[in-house]
Design an enzyme around this catalytic site. Structure first.
Site, PDB file in Angstrom:
ATOM      1  N   GLU A  51      -3.077  -1.090  -2.966  1.00 42.38           N
ATOM      2  CA  GLU A  51      -3.706   0.178  -2.546  1.00 42.38           C
ATOM      3  C   GLU A  51      -3.236   0.411  -1.117  1.00 42.38           C
ATOM      4  O   GLU A  51      -3.690  -0.269  -0.200  1.00 42.38           O
ATOM      5  CB  GLU A  51      -5.236   0.078  -2.604  1.00 42.38           C
ATOM      6  N   CYS A  64      -8.058   5.812   4.171  1.00 40.98           N
ATOM      7  CA  CYS A  64      -6.775   6.055   3.496  1.00 40.98           C
ATOM      8  C   CYS A  64      -6.722   7.436   2.863  1.00 40.98           C
ATOM      9  O   CYS A  64      -5.654   8.019   2.733  1.00 40.98           O
ATOM     10  CB  CYS A  64      -6.530   4.979   2.450  1.00 40.98           C
TER      11      CYS A  64
END
Ligand code: NAD
Length: 525
Positions: free
Chosen positions: A256, A290
């Site tokens: 990720e 993010c």
């Protein structure tokens, strides 16, 4: 020392010491980025201690797996209750190690409690045994089963921006799947996780299948060498190294990674909502998320109105440190390395013709802050529109129409998440053409809470998914079981190979595989 810096020190006695005792371990100081003061220090693990921790939890994994989904949810449910009961104390620790404002902490705590319930109640559907109907007469008499068996030990390597949502969050589906888990949290923010794992072991008294190890990249590498599956969350730069290291032992990985999330504002959008969303989506957790909004493309007719409203909202944000009472909106920069990146991106943009309508520089001390910043007159030659900034900065560009907005939104090596604001049907049509793993229509960041749908990066934003069915299946290996229900002493395809037996096998094969009657009867077409 600069706030937030990780200081490692070896307090070992010097070489003149003839004792055979091992030297005292290296330690890392954890600093509060909001004031630069030391919060605590932690012992750095060596490759040997990391291997020993993995071996210890590995020895308990089979029993954990054998408890079944309900048995494991029992313990994870106790962890949820402990987190809910101790939220304020955990939040104090997290605030001290990250410099977050209190209002941002709920994203960690609420998320992990929700995640425990999500996988606890859905795991049977996602990874319970599956019975499969035989596809052909050749295996018609068999019972076919798919079983999802966990990778015995999962190594979780996590970043500093959400110490629990990432470090603990990625552990929850792995534990629920029956794996043992060892986490290497970020060296900047290990303390909240240490608190939770201590509670798991000592206060809750849960099985010894969950632990953490500490250090920088070296410790991360040693963890990769010892585990059966790696769940990494962090930058794409480190993600490449993690994948290369895991390749040496053919260990599967899920990555990720970073993002450069675009927001598209169409001319028929509710401009107030879009501007408020861009302000929160760009500045929440000081932009250290993010899936935060990093760049905005606004259709010409509403550009001026949008920019004015966004600037007003952002310039009114209160920055600084608060305590238990939420009194501030935007907190500190957790990692000092990140402040330097943010400053570099903003300075690059300003030097190349961009304008800061608010913010634009580091905040005044004490503590490590970057002012909430809105940049206009930006373009894709600038770092701030191309590379991950990961700070409280949004760049806004005027676009002719939705086609140009899409072209620019998709002009990125990242593809983590995105948002589109506009009349619902039109915005949905535009959303379908955005190259990203998750797209929010008339909202931002909310996909993180919508656990029923997977979340993962396209392009260089990652490999694999968290949430939904893939978010727990990834921690499992498929074990296919073929059970013979009726059987004689031998099958026609086994030895001995005689003419008669081969003929029978060929006739059966022809009858099963042919799709027309003539061939089924053994004739040529
Ligand atoms: P980072 O890549 O610097 O570090 C992440 C973790 O990897 C840390 O624990 C670090 O110690 C460890 N590490 C460093 N070098 C290593 C190596 N060679 N081998 C193994 N482990 C190593 O990332 P960061 O600065 O801590 O976090 C910020 C990044 O994380 C941003 O790019 C952000 O977008 C990303 N992120 C992504 C998601 C997502 O879900 N996609 C979520 C949160 C953060």
């Amino acid at each position: 020392m600069e706030s937030g810096t990780v200081e490692t020190s070896t307090t070992a006695v010097n070489g003149s010491n003839e004792s055979s005792d091992p030297p005292p371990a290296e330690r890392i100081e954890v600093l509060n980025p909001a004031n630069g003061q030391t919060v605590d220090s932690i012992e750095v693990d060596t490759p040997e201690t990391i291997a020993a921790t993995v071996a210890r939890v590995r020895a308990n994994q089979a029993e954990w797996e054998a408890m079944g989904i309900e048995g494991r949810y029992h313990w994870l449910g106790k962890l949820r209750d402990w987190i809910l009961d101790n939220g304020e104390q955990i939040a104090d620790t997290m605030q001290a190690e990250t410099g977050k404002v209190r209002g941002d902490i709920f994203m960690d705590l609420g998320y992990v409690a929700d995640l425990i319930n999500f996988y606890g109640t859905k795991a049977e559907r996602f990874i319970g045994d599956e019975t499969v109907r035989p596809h052909s007469a050749l295996v018609a008499s068999k019972k076919l089963l798919i079983r999802y068996r966990p990778h015995p030990v999962v190594g979780v390597i996590s970043p500093w921006n959400f110490p629990l949502a990432m470090g603990l969050g990625d552990s929850i589906p792995a534990l629920q799947a029956g794996a043992a888990v060892v986490v290497k949290p970020s060296e900047f923010t290990p303390l909240s996780l240490i608190k939770v794992i201590k509670a798991w072991k000592e206060e809750i008294g849960a099985p010894d299948v969950f632990d953490c190890v500490h250090g920088t990249g070296e410790a991360g590498g040693a963890l990769i060498d010892n585990v059966d599956y790696v769940q990494f969350t962090g930058s794409d730069r480190t993600g490449r190294k993690v994948m290369a290291r895991a390749a040496e032992t053919l260990t599967p990985v899920s990555l990720e990674l970073g993002g450069k999330d675009p927001m598209i504002v169409l001319s028929d959008a509710d401009v107030d909502r879009a501007a408020n969303a861009a302000a929160w989506g760009g500045m929440v957790n000081s932009g250290q998320l993010c899936i935060s909004v990093e760049r905005v493309y606004v259709e010409e007719p509403v550009y001026d109105e949008f920019v004015a409203k966004l600037t007003k909202e952002v310039s009114g944000l209160r920055q600084g440190a608060d305590g238990r009472k939420p009194e501030k909106d935007v907190g500190a920069m957790t990692s000092p390395n990140q402040s330097a990146v943010v400053e570099d991106h903003v300075n690059d943009a300003l030097a190349n013709g961009a304008k800061a309508l608010t913010g634009g520089k580091r905040g005044d001390g004490p503590g490590d802050y970057f002012e909430p910043t809105v940049l206009v007159d930006v373009d894709h030659s600038m770092k701030v529109m191309r590379d991950e900034t990961f700070g409280p900065v949004v760049g806004v560009m005027k676009v002719r129409d939705s086609e140009q907005a899409l072209e620019l939104a998709n002009d990125s090596r990242y593809g983590l998440a995105a948002s589109v604001f506009g009349e619902k049907a039109r915005a949905e049509r535009v959303a379908r053409r955005v190259e990203a793993g998750s797209v929010n229509v008339n909202d931002v960041i909310i996909n993180m809470a919508a656990m029923g749908v997977p979340m993962g990066g396209w392009k260089q934003s990652g490999i694999g998914y968290r949430h939904g069915e893939p978010g727990i299946k990834k921690y499992c290996r498929i074990e296919s079981t073929v059970v013979t229900r009726f059987a004689g002493k031998r099958e026609p395809s086994w030895y001995p190979y005689t003419k008669a037996r081969r003929g029978l096998v060929n006739r059966i094969s022809q009858a099963v595989n042919a799709r027309d009657l003539k061939r089924r009867l053994g004739l040529r077409g």
